[in-house]
Motif scaffolding. Structure first.
Motif, short mmCIF file in Angstrom:
data_model
loop_
_atom_site.label_atom_id
_atom_site.label_comp_id
_atom_site.label_asym_id
_atom_site.label_seq_id
_atom_site.Cartn_x
_atom_site.Cartn_y
_atom_site.Cartn_z
N MET A 1 0.85 -1.18 0.00
CA MET A 1 0.00 0.00 0.00
C MET A 1 0.89 1.24 0.00
SD MET A 1 -3.10 0.91 2.65
CE MET A 1 -4.27 -0.32 2.06
N LYS A 2 0.59 2.16 -0.90
CA LYS A 2 1.43 3.34 -1.06
C LYS A 2 1.42 4.26 0.17
CE LYS A 2 3.13 3.40 -5.34
NZ LYS A 2 4.56 3.63 -5.64
N ILE A 3 0.34 4.23 0.92
CA ILE A 3 0.17 5.20 2.01
C ILE A 3 1.28 5.12 3.06
CG2 ILE A 3 -1.31 3.70 3.41
CD1 ILE A 3 -2.89 6.17 4.24
N ASN A 4 1.85 3.94 3.25
CA ASN A 4 2.87 3.79 4.31
C ASN A 4 4.27 3.56 3.76
OD1 ASN A 4 2.33 1.07 3.51
ND2 ASN A 4 3.20 0.35 5.44
N GLU A 5 4.52 3.90 2.49
CA GLU A 5 5.82 3.58 1.88
C GLU A 5 6.97 4.40 2.47
OE1 GLU A 5 5.87 4.31 -2.29
OE2 GLU A 5 5.20 6.37 -2.13
N ASN A 6 6.66 5.48 3.20
CA ASN A 6 7.73 6.24 3.86
C ASN A 6 7.36 6.54 5.31
OD1 ASN A 6 10.28 7.53 3.94
ND2 ASN A 6 9.31 9.53 3.65
N THR A 7 6.63 5.59 5.93
CA THR A 7 6.16 5.77 7.31
C THR A 7 6.92 4.87 8.27
OG1 THR A 7 3.92 6.36 6.58
CG2 THR A 7 4.16 5.60 8.85
N LEU A 8 7.38 5.44 9.36
CA LEU A 8 7.98 4.68 10.46
C LEU A 8 7.14 4.95 11.71
CD1 LEU A 8 11.70 4.35 11.47
CD2 LEU A 8 10.04 5.12 13.15
N LEU A 9 6.70 3.89 12.35
CA LEU A 9 5.96 4.01 13.60
C LEU A 9 6.86 3.55 14.74
CD1 LEU A 9 2.48 2.56 12.54
CD2 LEU A 9 3.20 4.95 12.54
N GLU A 10 7.08 4.44 15.70
CA GLU A 10 7.98 4.14 16.80
C GLU A 10 7.20 3.78 18.06
OE1 GLU A 10 11.20 6.37 19.77
OE2 GLU A 10 10.35 7.47 18.06
N GLY A 11 7.48 2.61 18.61
CA GLY A 11 6.88 2.20 19.87
C GLY A 11 7.92 2.16 20.97
N HIS A 12 7.59 1.53 22.09
CA HIS A 12 8.54 1.40 23.19
C HIS A 12 9.71 0.49 22.81
CE1 HIS A 12 6.56 3.74 26.15
NE2 HIS A 12 5.54 2.93 26.37
N ARG A 13 9.37 -0.68 22.30
CA ARG A 13 10.39 -1.69 22.03
C ARG A 13 10.56 -2.03 20.55
NH1 ARG A 13 8.50 -6.36 25.93
NH2 ARG A 13 6.50 -5.50 25.32
N VAL A 14 9.63 -1.57 19.74
CA VAL A 14 9.67 -1.93 18.32
C VAL A 14 9.53 -0.70 17.43
CG1 VAL A 14 8.68 -4.21 18.74
CG2 VAL A 14 7.16 -2.29 18.18
N LEU A 15 9.94 -0.88 16.19
CA LEU A 15 9.66 0.07 15.13
C LEU A 15 8.92 -0.68 14.04
CD1 LEU A 15 13.20 1.70 14.78
CD2 LEU A 15 11.27 2.65 16.03
N LEU A 16 7.93 -0.04 13.45
CA LEU A 16 7.25 -0.60 12.28
C LEU A 16 7.68 0.22 11.07
CD1 LEU A 16 3.61 -1.18 13.65
CD2 LEU A 16 5.65 -2.62 13.87
N VAL A 17 8.24 -0.47 10.07
CA VAL A 17 8.76 0.21 8.89
C VAL A 17 8.18 -0.44 7.64
CG1 VAL A 17 10.91 0.80 10.09
CG2 VAL A 17 10.82 -1.27 8.68
N PRO A 18 8.20 0.27 6.50
CA PRO A 18 7.67 -0.30 5.26
C PRO A 18 8.43 -1.57 4.86
CG PRO A 18 8.14 2.05 5.01
CD PRO A 18 8.72 1.63 6.31
#
Length: 210
Positions: A1-18
């Motif tokens: 999905m194009k919407i998250n192609e440059n999105t990084l979500l930062e949590g306490h212990r993890v990162l979510l990356v494309p």
């Protein structure tokens, strides 16, 4: 999905990356595991098929995929991102008759990261993203009956068992997104930050200082 192609979500212990091309070899190694094939109801693919799948998922409007990274390892710029991979998380918008229904799938592929609450953090982060960015109003999770750990986790997140399919040996759990669910989720992931992925990659070590 194009919407998250440059999105990084930062949590306490993890990162979510494309899910990018450089992640494919590690992902391919994961999916050689009979255990993961069973847990995800997947068939083994060739490496080229995995590359094709990655490109397809990046373009598809009904699949939103993030790779889960170990945040503590990732902030060390001397460690390749591929070596920080823990698993992946997906949202599938596969019901044309209900564009607000999302199937949620979480895979903690690295055994040493299981049983540490990471799946719960990732699920909450992805649900929050799905609600705010994709307009999701109902979540669904389809889990093999022998995967009691995942079933238990989703029930702790207030998912209710909607049906059980004895043929496929699978349980379907659901959660309607009402105001109380939305408020609780906002409180639970108030720490989550959304960042520019490429920009953050260029200054990894600064993340741990913020």
């Amino acid at each position: 999905m194009k919407i998250n192609e440059n999105t990084l979500l930062e949590g306490h212990r993890v990162l979510l990356v494309p899910y990018n091309e450089e992640h494919v070899p590690r992902y391919h190694e994961w999916m050689k595991s009979p255990e993961l094939q069973q847990l995800t109801a997947s068939e083994p693919l060739s490496l080229q098929q995995e590359y094709d799948m990655q490109k397809s998922w990046r373009e598809d409007n009904d699949k939103c995929t993030f790779i889960i990274l170990d945040k503590q390892r990732w902030v060390d710029p001397g460690v390749d991102e591929e070596q920080c991979m823990v698993g992946d998380v997906n949202i599938f918008l596969t019901d044309p008759s209900d564009p607000f229904l999302a199937e949620l799938e979480v895979m903690i592929a690295e055994p040493s990261y299981r049983g540490r609450g990471i799946g719960k953090e990732v699920t909450r982060m992805m649900m929050s993203y799905g609600i705010t960015k994709l307009g999701v109003k109902k979540f669904q999770a389809k889990i093999g009956l022998d995967n009691q750990v995942s079933i238990s986790m989703f029930k702790k997140l207030q998912f209710q068992e909607a049906s059980v399919c004895s043929v496929f040996k699978e349980a379907t759990l659901e959660l309607m997104v009402d105001d109380s669910v939305r408020t609780k989720l906002q409180e639970d992931v108030a720490y989550m930050k959304e960042r520019d992925y490429k920009q953050t990659c260029s200054s990894r070590h600064e993340l741990v200082q913020q």
